[in-house]
Each structure stands twice: as C-alpha cells, then as structure tokens.
Motif scaffolding. Structure first.
Motif, PDB file in Angstrom:
ATOM      1  N   MET A   1       0.843  -1.166   0.000  1.00 45.90           N
ATOM      2  CA  MET A   1       0.000   0.000   0.000  1.00 45.90           C
ATOM      3  C   MET A   1       0.887   1.227   0.000  1.00 45.90           C
ATOM      4  O   MET A   1       1.909   1.258   0.668  1.00 45.90           O
ATOM      5  CB  MET A   1      -0.903  -0.040   1.233  1.00 45.90           C
ATOM      6  N   VAL A   2       0.483   2.248  -0.747  1.00 45.49           N
ATOM      7  CA  VAL A   2       1.213   3.516  -0.773  1.00 45.49           C
ATOM      8  C   VAL A   2       0.271   4.606  -0.270  1.00 45.49           C
ATOM      9  O   VAL A   2      -0.879   4.688  -0.704  1.00 45.49           O
ATOM     10  CB  VAL A   2       1.709   3.852  -2.194  1.00 45.49           C
ATOM     11  N   ILE A   3       0.764   5.418   0.659  1.00 43.65           N
ATOM     12  CA  ILE A   3      -0.024   6.538   1.172  1.00 43.65           C
ATOM     13  C   ILE A   3       0.751   7.829   0.962  1.00 43.65           C
ATOM     14  O   ILE A   3       1.976   7.820   0.823  1.00 43.65           O
ATOM     15  CB  ILE A   3      -0.356   6.374   2.667  1.00 43.65           C
ATOM     16  N   ALA A   4       0.027   8.928   0.940  1.00 40.20           N
ATOM     17  CA  ALA A   4       0.640  10.252   0.869  1.00 40.20           C
ATOM     18  C   ALA A   4       0.485  10.902   2.240  1.00 40.20           C
ATOM     19  O   ALA A   4      -0.566  10.789   2.880  1.00 40.20           O
ATOM     20  CB  ALA A   4      -0.041  11.093  -0.203  1.00 40.20           C
ATOM     21  N   VAL A   5       1.539  11.580   2.684  1.00 38.15           N
ATOM     22  CA  VAL A   5       1.532  12.233   3.992  1.00 38.15           C
ATOM     23  C   VAL A   5       2.156  13.612   3.848  1.00 38.15           C
ATOM     24  O   VAL A   5       3.240  13.752   3.282  1.00 38.15           O
ATOM     25  CB  VAL A   5       2.330  11.411   5.033  1.00 38.15           C
ATOM     26  N   ARG A   6       1.462  14.621   4.369  1.00 43.35           N
ATOM     27  CA  ARG A   6       2.031  15.966   4.426  1.00 43.35           C
ATOM     28  C   ARG A   6       2.622  16.130   5.817  1.00 43.35           C
ATOM     29  O   ARG A   6       1.931  15.983   6.820  1.00 43.35           O
ATOM     30  CB  ARG A   6       0.981  17.038   4.192  1.00 43.35           C
ATOM     31  N   VAL A   7       3.921  16.431   5.864  1.00 42.98           N
ATOM     32  CA  VAL A   7       4.665  16.463   7.120  1.00 42.98           C
ATOM     33  C   VAL A   7       4.916  17.903   7.571  1.00 42.98           C
ATOM     34  O   VAL A   7       5.299  18.758   6.770  1.00 42.98           O
ATOM     35  CB  VAL A   7       6.022  15.735   6.955  1.00 42.98           C
ATOM     36  N   THR A   8       4.705  18.133   8.863  1.00 39.29           N
ATOM     37  CA  THR A   8       5.058  19.411   9.482  1.00 39.29           C
ATOM     38  C   THR A   8       6.122  19.112  10.527  1.00 39.29           C
ATOM     39  O   THR A   8       5.806  18.648  11.627  1.00 39.29           O
ATOM     40  CB  THR A   8       3.835  20.059  10.151  1.00 39.29           C
ATOM     41  N   PRO A   9       7.400  19.354  10.181  1.00 35.17           N
ATOM     42  CA  PRO A   9       8.463  19.127  11.169  1.00 35.17           C
ATOM     43  C   PRO A   9       8.415  20.212  12.242  1.00 35.17           C
ATOM     44  O   PRO A   9       7.842  21.279  12.031  1.00 35.17           O
ATOM     45  CB  PRO A   9       9.747  19.213  10.357  1.00 35.17           C
ATOM     46  N   ARG A  10       9.009  19.932  13.391  1.00 33.11           N
ATOM     47  CA  ARG A  10       8.977  20.835  14.539  1.00 33.11           C
ATOM     48  C   ARG A  10       7.535  21.180  14.901  1.00 33.11           C
ATOM     49  O   ARG A  10       7.223  22.308  15.262  1.00 33.11           O
ATOM     50  CB  ARG A  10       9.774  22.111  14.269  1.00 33.11           C
ATOM     51  N   GLY A  11       6.667  20.173  14.806  1.00 34.08           N
ATOM     52  CA  GLY A  11       5.241  20.375  15.040  1.00 34.08           C
ATOM     53  C   GLY A  11       4.816  20.230  16.488  1.00 34.08           C
ATOM     54  O   GLY A  11       3.633  20.170  16.767  1.00 34.08           O
ATOM     55  N   GLY A  12       5.751  20.159  17.399  1.00 33.72           N
ATOM     56  CA  GLY A  12       5.417  20.076  18.813  1.00 33.72           C
ATOM     57  C   GLY A  12       5.352  18.651  19.335  1.00 33.72           C
ATOM     58  O   GLY A  12       6.096  18.272  20.200  1.00 33.72           O
ATOM     59  N   ARG A  13       4.447  17.868  18.779  1.00 36.66           N
ATOM     60  CA  ARG A  13       4.325  16.469  19.211  1.00 36.66           C
ATOM     61  C   ARG A  13       4.068  15.613  17.984  1.00 36.66           C
ATOM     62  O   ARG A  13       3.554  16.098  16.987  1.00 36.66           O
ATOM     63  CB  ARG A  13       3.199  16.293  20.214  1.00 36.66           C
ATOM     64  N   ASP A  14       4.412  14.352  18.070  1.00 36.67           N
ATOM     65  CA  ASP A  14       4.206  13.443  16.946  1.00 36.67           C
ATOM     66  C   ASP A  14       2.735  13.023  16.890  1.00 36.67           C
ATOM     67  O   ASP A  14       2.196  12.534  17.889  1.00 36.67           O
ATOM     68  CB  ASP A  14       5.091  12.208  17.078  1.00 36.67           C
ATOM     69  N   ALA A  15       2.099  13.237  15.737  1.00 31.83           N
ATOM     70  CA  ALA A  15       0.696  12.847  15.561  1.00 31.83           C
ATOM     71  C   ALA A  15       0.425  12.616  14.082  1.00 31.83           C
ATOM     72  O   ALA A  15       0.917  13.355  13.230  1.00 31.83           O
ATOM     73  CB  ALA A  15      -0.223  13.929  16.098  1.00 31.83           C
ATOM     74  N   LEU A  16      -0.367  11.595  13.795  1.00 33.65           N
ATOM     75  CA  LEU A  16      -0.785  11.288  12.430  1.00 33.65           C
ATOM     76  C   LEU A  16      -2.301  11.384  12.399  1.00 33.65           C
ATOM     77  O   LEU A  16      -2.989  10.682  13.149  1.00 33.65           O
ATOM     78  CB  LEU A  16      -0.331   9.879  12.033  1.00 33.65           C
ATOM     79  N   THR A  17      -2.820  12.290  11.564  1.00 35.44           N
ATOM     80  CA  THR A  17      -4.255  12.538  11.506  1.00 35.44           C
ATOM     81  C   THR A  17      -4.707  12.640  10.057  1.00 35.44           C
ATOM     82  O   THR A  17      -3.890  12.645   9.142  1.00 35.44           O
ATOM     83  CB  THR A  17      -4.615  13.856  12.224  1.00 35.44           C
ATOM     84  N   ALA A  18      -6.008  12.762   9.885  1.00 35.68           N
ATOM     85  CA  ALA A  18      -6.559  12.981   8.548  1.00 35.68           C
ATOM     86  C   ALA A  18      -6.103  14.361   8.068  1.00 35.68           C
ATOM     87  O   ALA A  18      -6.025  15.306   8.846  1.00 35.68           O
ATOM     88  CB  ALA A  18      -8.074  12.909   8.592  1.00 35.68           C
TER      89      ALA A  18
END
Length: 90
Positions: A1-18
């Motif tokens: 499976m391949v997914i796309a993810v938009r990453v925000t580095p230095r975002g405070g805490r690690d979280a994966l959301t819609a």
C-alpha cells in the motif's frame, strides 16, 4: 500500500491525523535536519499502522513536505487502519 503524507516538522508532538482526501497529515517534533524528521515519520507511521519500522519506506518526497510512503503488510488490515485515520477528518 502507498499513502501520501504531508509532514510538518517541529510540530510540537508526533501525531498522524486525517489531512485531505489526497493525504494524511503528520506533525513531527523532530527538525528536518540530517533525516531526523523522516526517521520520526517512519516510526510514527509504523506505530499508527501497527507494523515494524522496516515495513515503512519513503518512496517519494524524501526532502519535501509531501511524501509518499510504501507500507508492507496485510493489505486488508492496512486499508482498514487507513480508513480509520481518514475517518477522523472533521
């Protein structure tokens, strides 16, 4: 499976959301220096999908905010988890 993810580095805490219909959104505490954010993203995605880090590979966007990740494992279980993550969208 391949997914796309938009990453925000230095975002405070690690979280994966819609994010949007096209990608998930990831906030990573690590800075985008020496691959630290990519390493943290791989660990975050592996944790979210319940798989080993070795089963997650960045296949596109290594140095961009929008990345494509290949996830290895049981396709049905991965698809169900992805649906659950996208279902959290407001």
């Amino acid at each position: 499976m391949v997914i796309a993810v938009r990453v925000t580095p230095r975002g405070g805490r690690d979280a994966l959301t819609a994010g949007t219909a096209e990608h998930l959104a990831a906030r990573i505490a690590a800075p985008p220096v020496d691959g630290a954010a990519n390493t943290a993203l791989i660990a975050l995605v592996a944790r979210a999908f319940g798989i080993a880090k070795r089963d997650v590979t960045i296949v596109g966007g290594e140095s961009a905010r929008l990345k494509r990740l290949a996830i290895a494992g049981d396709a049905e279980a991965l698809a169900e988890r992805a649906r659950a993550l996208y279902g959290d969208a407001p």
